[in-house]
Design a protein around this motif. Sequence first.
Motif, mmCIF file in Angstrom:
data_model
loop_
_atom_site.group_PDB
_atom_site.id
_atom_site.type_symbol
_atom_site.label_atom_id
_atom_site.label_comp_id
_atom_site.label_asym_id
_atom_site.label_seq_id
_atom_site.Cartn_x
_atom_site.Cartn_y
_atom_site.Cartn_z
ATOM 1 N N TRP A 185 45.533 -31.267 24.909
ATOM 2 C CA TRP A 185 44.866 -30.381 23.961
ATOM 3 C C TRP A 185 45.156 -30.703 22.501
ATOM 4 C CZ3 TRP A 185 40.753 -27.875 23.250
ATOM 5 C CH2 TRP A 185 40.661 -26.848 22.316
ATOM 6 N N ILE A 186 46.408 -31.031 22.181
ATOM 7 C CA ILE A 186 46.724 -31.208 20.752
ATOM 8 C C ILE A 186 45.883 -32.304 20.090
ATOM 9 C CG2 ILE A 186 48.551 -31.861 19.115
ATOM 10 C CD1 ILE A 186 50.451 -30.174 20.710
ATOM 11 N N PRO A 187 45.763 -33.495 20.703
ATOM 12 C CA PRO A 187 44.920 -34.502 20.043
ATOM 13 C C PRO A 187 43.476 -34.021 19.877
ATOM 14 C CG PRO A 187 46.076 -35.447 21.920
ATOM 15 C CD PRO A 187 46.334 -33.994 21.954
ATOM 16 N N ILE A 188 42.999 -33.280 20.887
ATOM 17 C CA ILE A 188 41.616 -32.812 20.797
ATOM 18 C C ILE A 188 41.468 -31.759 19.716
ATOM 19 C CG2 ILE A 188 39.864 -31.485 22.043
ATOM 20 C CD1 ILE A 188 40.681 -33.005 24.526
ATOM 21 N N ARG A 189 42.433 -30.839 19.688
ATOM 22 C CA ARG A 189 42.386 -29.770 18.693
ATOM 23 C C ARG A 189 42.391 -30.348 17.280
ATOM 24 N NH1 ARG A 189 41.088 -26.586 15.882
ATOM 25 N NH2 ARG A 189 41.877 -24.505 15.381
ATOM 26 N N ARG A 190 43.172 -31.425 17.138
ATOM 27 C CA ARG A 190 43.265 -32.047 15.818
ATOM 28 C C ARG A 190 42.008 -32.839 15.461
ATOM 29 N NH1 ARG A 190 48.918 -32.457 14.574
ATOM 30 N NH2 ARG A 190 49.446 -30.257 14.632
ATOM 31 N N SER A 191 41.319 -33.317 16.488
ATOM 32 C CA SER A 191 40.191 -34.210 16.228
ATOM 33 C C SER A 191 38.947 -33.407 15.863
ATOM 34 C CB SER A 191 39.886 -35.033 17.471
ATOM 35 O OG SER A 191 39.286 -34.193 18.419
ATOM 36 N N LYS A 192 37.889 -34.132 15.601
ATOM 37 C CA LYS A 192 36.642 -33.445 15.279
ATOM 38 C C LYS A 192 36.085 -32.728 16.496
ATOM 39 C CE LYS A 192 32.666 -34.490 13.132
ATOM 40 N NZ LYS A 192 31.659 -35.387 12.573
ATOM 41 N N LEU A 193 36.375 -33.271 17.677
ATOM 42 C CA LEU A 193 35.886 -32.612 18.886
ATOM 43 C C LEU A 193 36.387 -31.170 18.948
ATOM 44 C CD1 LEU A 193 34.424 -32.630 21.568
ATOM 45 C CD2 LEU A 193 36.462 -33.577 22.632
ATOM 46 N N GLY A 194 37.659 -30.983 18.550
ATOM 47 C CA GLY A 194 38.211 -29.636 18.550
ATOM 48 C C GLY A 194 37.404 -28.701 17.662
ATOM 49 N N LEU A 195 37.117 -29.181 16.468
ATOM 50 C CA LEU A 195 36.315 -28.380 15.536
ATOM 51 C C LEU A 195 34.955 -28.073 16.132
ATOM 52 C CD1 LEU A 195 36.624 -29.806 11.941
ATOM 53 C CD2 LEU A 195 37.321 -27.587 12.818
ATOM 54 N N MET A 196 34.379 -29.101 16.767
ATOM 55 C CA MET A 196 33.043 -28.913 17.330
ATOM 56 C C MET A 196 33.062 -27.870 18.436
ATOM 57 S SD MET A 196 31.567 -32.723 17.608
ATOM 58 C CE MET A 196 31.194 -33.730 16.197
ATOM 59 N N LEU A 197 34.152 -27.862 19.245
ATOM 60 C CA LEU A 197 34.257 -26.866 20.309
ATOM 61 C C LEU A 197 34.238 -25.462 19.723
ATOM 62 C CD1 LEU A 197 36.988 -28.523 22.553
ATOM 63 C CD2 LEU A 197 34.620 -28.117 23.169
ATOM 64 N N TYR A 198 35.023 -25.270 18.682
ATOM 65 C CA TYR A 198 35.045 -23.954 18.048
ATOM 66 C C TYR A 198 33.696 -23.644 17.414
ATOM 67 C CZ TYR A 198 40.001 -23.011 18.609
ATOM 68 O OH TYR A 198 41.228 -22.733 19.146
ATOM 69 N N SER A 199 33.071 -24.677 16.820
ATOM 70 C CA SER A 199 31.845 -24.400 16.077
ATOM 71 C C SER A 199 30.707 -23.987 17.012
ATOM 72 C CB SER A 199 31.444 -25.604 15.225
ATOM 73 O OG SER A 199 30.993 -26.654 16.035
ATOM 74 N N ILE A 200 30.594 -24.635 18.185
ATOM 75 C CA ILE A 200 29.484 -24.219 19.053
ATOM 76 C C ILE A 200 29.740 -22.836 19.635
ATOM 77 C CG2 ILE A 200 28.747 -26.572 19.626
ATOM 78 C CD1 ILE A 200 29.961 -26.136 22.398
ATOM 79 N N GLY A 201 31.016 -22.466 19.729
ATOM 80 C CA GLY A 201 31.298 -21.115 20.203
ATOM 81 C C GLY A 201 31.013 -20.075 19.146
ATOM 82 N N SER A 202 31.238 -20.460 17.903
ATOM 83 C CA SER A 202 31.096 -19.502 16.815
ATOM 84 C C SER A 202 29.632 -19.221 16.505
ATOM 85 C CB SER A 202 31.792 -20.060 15.583
ATOM 86 O OG SER A 202 31.667 -19.173 14.522
ATOM 87 N N ASP A 203 28.835 -20.260 16.383
ATOM 88 C CA ASP A 203 27.414 -20.088 16.086
ATOM 89 C C ASP A 203 26.720 -21.376 16.485
ATOM 90 O OD1 ASP A 203 24.883 -19.876 15.081
ATOM 91 O OD2 ASP A 203 25.493 -18.934 13.207
ATOM 92 N N ARG A 204 26.071 -21.325 17.655
ATOM 93 C CA ARG A 204 25.535 -22.563 18.197
ATOM 94 C C ARG A 204 24.421 -23.123 17.320
ATOM 95 N NH1 ARG A 204 24.040 -21.749 24.043
ATOM 96 N NH2 ARG A 204 26.249 -21.279 24.294
#
Lengths: 324, 499, 317, 325
Positions: A185-204
């Motif tokens: 999880w940590i590498p993903i959370r740090r990467s852009k993928l992590g941001l993207m995961l949060y972003s599609i959850g926040s407002d697709r």
Amino acid sequence: MNRLVSRHGWVMGLVVMLLVLAALAKLLQADFGFSGLESLARAALPFAFATAGMAIVIIAGGIDLSIAAVMAVVSVTAAVLMTGTNETEAVLVVVFVLVLGLAMGALNGALIVVTRVPDIVVTLAMLFVWQGVALLILNAPGGAAASWLRSLIVGGTTLPGVSPGLTGWLPKAIVFLIVCVAVIWIPIRRSKLGLMLYSIGSDRVAAFRSGVPVGWVRIAAYALAGLFAALGGLAVTMSTGIGEPIPGPYLLASVAAVVLGGVVLGGGRGSILGPILAVFVLRLVRLDLTLLAVDPNVTVIIEGIIMVVVVMIGAVLMTRTARQ
Amino acid sequence: MTADVQTPVLDAASVSKHFGAVIALRDASLRVNRGEVVALMGANGAGKSTFVKILTGALKPDGGHVRIHGREAHVGSPAEARRSGLVPVYQEPSLIPDLTVGDNLRLCNISAEPFQHWVRELGIIDLDLGETIKNLPLATLRILDLARAIASKPDVLLLDEMTAALPSNLVERVLKVVRQQADNGCAIIYISHRFAEIAGICDRTTILRDGATVGDLAIVPGVEERAVELMLGAAISAAVFEARETRKAAEDKIPRLRVRNLGTGARLEDVSLDLHKGEVLGVVALEGQGQDELFDALSGNRRAAKGTIEVDGSQVSFHHPADAIALGIGLVPGDRAHALAMSRSVRENIAIPQFARFRKWGPVAMGDETRRVGPAVERMQIDMRAQGEVRRLSGGNQQKVTIARWIASGIETLLLFDPSRGIDVRTKRQIYDLVRELASQGTSVLYYTSELGEIQAACDRAVVIFNGRVVDIISAAEATEANLLRAAHGLGEKAAVHA
Amino acid sequence: GYKIGVSNSVQGNGWREEMVCAMKAEALASGKVSSLNIAHRNTDAAGQLEDIRNLIQAGVNAIVVNPANAEGVNAAIKEATDKGIVVVAVDQAVTEPSAYILSNNQEQYAYLGAKWLFEKLGGKGAVVYMRGAAGAGADNDRDKGFKRALAEFPGITVAKEVFTGWQQDQGKQQMNDIIASGMKFDGVWTSGVDNVIVDAFTESGTPLVPIVGADTAGFVSQLTTVQDLKGAAVTNPGSVGGAGVALAIQILDGKKPANKTVLVDPVVWDNTTDEGKALIAAAQSPNLSPEWPVSVSIPGWTHYSMEQIIACKGPGE
Amino acid sequence: MSNSMAQAPTLVNFKRVLAGNPLIPLLALLMGLIGLLELMQPGIVNPLWLGNTVRFAIPLAMLAACQTLTMLTGGIDLSAGTVATISAFVTATLTPQIGVPAAITVALLCAVLVGLLSGFGIAVCRVHPLIMTLGTGLIGVGCLLVYQRYVISSGTLIPVFLAWLGTGRTWGVPNALALFVPFAALLIWGQRRTGFGRLLYAVGANEEAARLSGVRVWQVHLALYALSAFIAGLTGLLYLGVVKTASLSLALPLDLPSVAAAVVGGTSIFGGRGGYGGTIVGALILAVLATMLTMLQMPEGARRIIFGLIILLVTAIYVRATDRG
Ligand SMILES: Nc1ncnc2c1ncn2[C@@H]1O[C@H](COP(=O)(O)OP(=O)(O)OP(=O)(O)O)[C@@H](O)[C@H]1O
Ligand SMILES: Nc1ncnc2c1ncn2[C@@H]1O[C@H](COP(=O)(O)OP(=O)(O)OP(=O)(O)O)[C@@H](O)[C@H]1O
Ligand SMILES: [Mg+2]
Ligand SMILES: [Mg+2]
């Protein structure tokens, strides 16, 4: 500072609860110590992995009702493949089932993206599919697990060159959990993928308009959930030594822990740490109730009340701070 | 601008798009060269936003061609559009609400320095990159969206009603920066319903009517009449802000709404004003002077920390919007996303207040509802083609629904927060007329606007708020843009505390 | 007195509730148990491992466990016996050799019922085979017994095999469908979901065929009251839990049994012979909760009275 | 352009009709499944089977009403199965002691009590409905288990009237329809044509907008969850009549299917969209699928896989047909 509290207040609250419950256990049972902690950690392991996977999809705005069934598929596959294999071949089996979990999760995600059917329906359908697959692989509990795999989560931590007194109090199961979650999880959370995961959850829609490849990120979220589910299934096999084709009680428990851990259903907010802490809180509640020799049917009531009251207090506090 | 034989940066021809029964675009074309600012004009629902979404890959067209730098292009997604140099600012904010400003930048691979530079340039000085988007006001979001777009060094910048939610001081900054971008070689497509802005910075205008391009005019003095004629398909006066005959502030003993020393503990410090029966009272303020809180407090949406509110002479305290509504006070909020049930029909949206109270939970009197909703829709001239779901309406038509709701409820005091935001010329005029008409029938209106010209067009008086306090009260006759702007910056004479 | 721990992994089903009550009643009746720690919830083997370890933590002298399956909880049982705790597995056997086993013989349960049914059909015909929950250990054991009987009667075929998941509503729905489909069959073997199957016949007005079920209060009373019903109830006493507690106390008292494994063999009560009718009549207890097996005690093992098990109170309650 | 518009006006019109009446494709899918079943097992589609299917679909559809109504506001009611079970169990065990009317009254009061508790947490404390109803469900199950201890030997009695309703037929038509038809009609009418129904949609679509329109959202939530529990209680009574056994887990297995029926029927879990009409068809689809599984001659694992895939296929076709997404 204020922002720090508002962002991490929930997690801090969980840590406090964890400490209180542990202290209560110690109070009830004076010799509660390492072995208690160790058994708790081992029991929490499958729940923690299921919860981590569930947290990721929920953060990404979805929900995975098939998570326990995926765990069962992985558990029986691992147990069947490990019957009669030697210790080194078992390594291959572990790698294989982890990839298998990832693939099953990715398939869940791909079906959601391609069919455009809501997440909850697709994963509900896949719940039956994966249950069926598990039954086809093994129609009754059975199989085996390599002994090195089983010992991976038994006992205290020993590090070469470090005195056991220093690390021995820390159950291996906890180290195993931390290592697995951190490595994935940590590498993903740090990467852009992590941001993207949060972003599609926040407002697709906003995420799509910001250039996020929404479909692929959703697939990635489910694939990650599948990977964690695979670890969870493996943890079941590691602790029981066999595979069980009937999914355990991990679905609702993981959803409850995710919410209790401060992740917002609907997505975009929360961490993966909170839900994992919540798993331990829930396990400790049960331990305390067993130590208290409470009537088991009353235990269910108390567990329900604790869950409800905790989330009520949390929700009230949240709306309070939001208003200020 | 040597626009002679160069290939256009963006050249779209015969684009079409339909949503089920609604034909949003039938034959839209648009061309823009390097260094050119082209205004895309059209009435509400003409298809401007749809066009932008198609050009930037957010929607798939049914037909048509798009050429970028002379080459046929199929823009499949906003990400692809960005890569080909097309960067939009959509009509609705497109930042991720739960991420911080900084994370939103990282998401689009934009470095912080140029972004912060542009944010300052656009007039916001104290931005914290660690702030979460959903805690920021709408106007700031618009600026951030624009700064983010500019920071990505686009070839073509598509701005959809960029200035609609901005207070006038920020509008000026935006216009300056946009022009500057064009002068540095960027091609810009600029959508706005405000002629003054278009005249100020645009070189050309392409006009859409009912989804088809109907004209392409150079911006020269006096072109407005012709543009409006093309947009609306009929000759109509382009002068939006016609002066009007103001009514003397009614001298009733008891005002409809009397506010004394109102404060919310946040930005609203100390506001006192009287709103009389049949009066339209304008509120003028720069961004963030406490006007949002004033409207929230008066509508029961937020509790006042100090001060009093009297309605028809009796003191009241609001705990919930329902309390205010029961006394005939209704709010049209600035952000229509807060006011509308987007997945429900126009009719249901307009009728919501009728069922709010517990004793109205029973059967709906459909006839009565039709009698209320029908005239309100008619009065606001809402485009009912996509009435099944409000989210399918164009931005301007959505705004009309929010006002129609209170007309249907027969409310006596209307709190209008920037109601003409994103509304076309004809509709703006309708709104002014409507406000006057309502006032003449006895309705009292508190009218905040970010477009200063509207004060003279719609209001009898205006209070100017600065730093959470009333600093001036100006009658409509004196409320020229210059006067208002001076006062709004806190430069007016310290005025009386009571309006 | 002794401190005894109980671990059970299914909650909210009459059979298991009876088992727990039998454990409590036996502990109370023995007079030798000071407290009973019960971990009783819906979980899988992994969760039961935790429960057993919690019981070890709580310092019990003996653990009576109804294991989720034969192998899954071995690790914790081993830990317990290593600490000198007596472990008795009831209902379902475990493969851990250090544990005592007092189990209902599931294979025999299915075999006896099936054999009765096949004999009743004269060794010829088609039967509907209504199993329990797919993937469960007990269901698998019963399947072995059923198949064994099937092998002995070559004239018998399985017309339909379904899984009821041990759910009344699902079993009834399936039987309804089978009846409606017009499929030909001569008998029904059910795995515990039985009285609703009889209902499915009577409600649709279909002639009854021989039906084999378990000794639940509901079915047993149908065996005497429903006209034309030829059937048999095979005992599967939930009171085996009480017997487990009795065995644990015995061992704690120092009276180790010669054999570590004791199988409680089921008995068939059929309503077609006088002998069977007498058994049924003796077992009848119309007021008992309908999901409860009527064999509330196991002679020679349990010592509590009917009132005690119904009161469902353990020591100190 | 014009050619693209003219391309297939009939197709466009057809889609428009479907999008306007989402029930049509759903009903078509149901008919397709029934056809498939008849192909698999010729002769099974007969009045007897139809009656049975309807009989089992009705309790499912009623429990799915709880999910539909709560989903309209973006919620869910995971305590519905528990509440139904409690109401059934309490009725069956109290009837021998205090008679039918009193037993049913107590049962429904228990149900509403659970609903009020959920409603309180959701409406006043703003807890997410999923976690709140999960919690009240747990509490309910615990209370039921404790309660059953005290009635082990008091015997159970299924009220004759409930058995008549649950299993009886009149002129070949299941009596349960006598309860269900008015119930469904009331619900379908109510969701569109009562103030409360309108508010459910409004609150689900945008709570803030509802608030600004003067709606006290907590009242809506409180009433909604109490209503949902009442419906669940009613379902429990009917189900008791259908299954005729008072079991501790009577309706618990219906929880997940009730959610499935609502979502297959086109109700959005995010609120503001859907309706009870679709849910009824969704419940019928699930009931038909259950028969199909019973009739399939294959290993249980394969049956489940097919069940899952059919649900996925049906909803995918439905989503395409009505062009939502
Ligand atoms: N998703 C959609 N579904 C159905 N109809 C839509 C959708 N989006 C837009 N429309 C319709 O397409 C037409 C054009 O809308 P668009 O938003 O492009 O107008 P606009 O010119 O931007 O108007 P405004 O100035 O009010 O923002 C309108 O009639 C609108 O109702
Ligand atoms: N739910 C509501 N939403 C918006 N405005 C309302 C609402 N109810 C009443 N109003 C307005 O509040 C004012 C006073 O309400 P009034 O006493 O007329 O209510 P009413 O419900 O129409 O009366 P009644 O029920 O006695 O006929 C009126 O201006 C009315 O239009
Ligand atoms: Mg627009
Ligand atoms: Mg009145």
